[in-house]
Design an enzyme around this catalytic site. Structure first.
Site, PDB file in Angstrom:
ATOM      1  CG  ASN A   6      -3.111 102.392  11.808  1.00  0.00           C
ATOM      2  OD1 ASN A   6      -1.958 102.124  12.124  1.00  0.00           O
ATOM      3  ND2 ASN A   6      -3.397 103.236  10.841  1.00  0.00           N
ATOM      4  CB  CYS A  55      -8.266 102.944  15.924  1.00  0.00           C
ATOM      5  SG  CYS A  55      -9.126 104.124  14.875  1.00  0.00           S
ATOM      6  CD  GLU A  85      -6.067 105.317  19.325  1.00  0.00           C
ATOM      7  OE1 GLU A  85      -6.149 104.604  18.306  1.00  0.00           O
ATOM      8  OE2 GLU A  85      -5.972 106.557  19.281  1.00  0.00           O
ATOM      9  CB  CYS A 125     -10.699 108.792  16.049  1.00  0.00           C
ATOM     10  SG  CYS A 125     -11.183 107.115  16.499  1.00  0.00           S
ATOM     11  CB  CYS A 151      -9.896 105.738  19.868  1.00  0.00           C
ATOM     12  SG  CYS A 151      -9.658 104.519  18.558  1.00  0.00           S
TER      13      CYS A 151
END
Ligand code: THU
Length: 132
Positions: free
Chosen positions: A39, A50, A52, A83, A86
């Site tokens: 992140n 993020c 990901e 999240c 993501c």
């Protein structure tokens, strides 16, 4: 290097001065290559990205689009969960059976689940079919 080890390395490089919550993501593709992301926060808070998303960007930039496996790790006491945004981003490049393993640097606890269990009913290209 295992996917967890790779995710742990990149988690340490996270730039999270605001939340202090460091996240690392490692994506293995069908080719066997591993792509990493962490992140990256911003003083204008919504501009942060993020882990990901970073790993997906690295994968696509390398010319790959087929996710085989995902590992996400963070600072919390319990395994981090991707999240909602993501989950949708991962779904773009995954079939539903792709395994997402969630972990924490605090201990060895892990949660392993299919992406389709994390995001049932994902929005997909099939929803965009319409009559002209
Ligand atoms: N974060 C991620 O990197 N991935 C997730 O799936 C959950 C949240 C980051 C965003 C932000 O920098 C920090 O964790 C706190 O929300």
């Amino acid at each position: 290097m295992t996917l967890r080890q790779a995710a742990k390395v990149v988690q340490k490089r996270s730039y999270a001065p605001y939340s202090k919550f460091r996240v690392g993501a490692a994506i293995k593709t069908d080719s066997g290559a591993i792509y990493l992301g962490c992140n990256v926060e911003n003083v204008a808070y919504p501009e942060g990205t993020c882990a990901e998303a970073g790993a997906i960007a690295a994968m696509v930039a390398a010319g790959e689009t087929e996710i085989a496996e995902v590992y996400v790790i963070a600072d919390g006491l319990t395994p981090v969960t991707p999240c909602g945004g993501c989950r949708q981003k991962l779904a773009e490049f995954s079939h539903g059976e792709v395994i997402v393993t969630m972990g924490t640097v605090e201990n060895d606890e892990e949660v392993r689940t299919r992406l389709s269990d994390l995001l049932p009913g994902a929005f997909g290209i099939n929803h965009m079919i319409k009559n002209d």
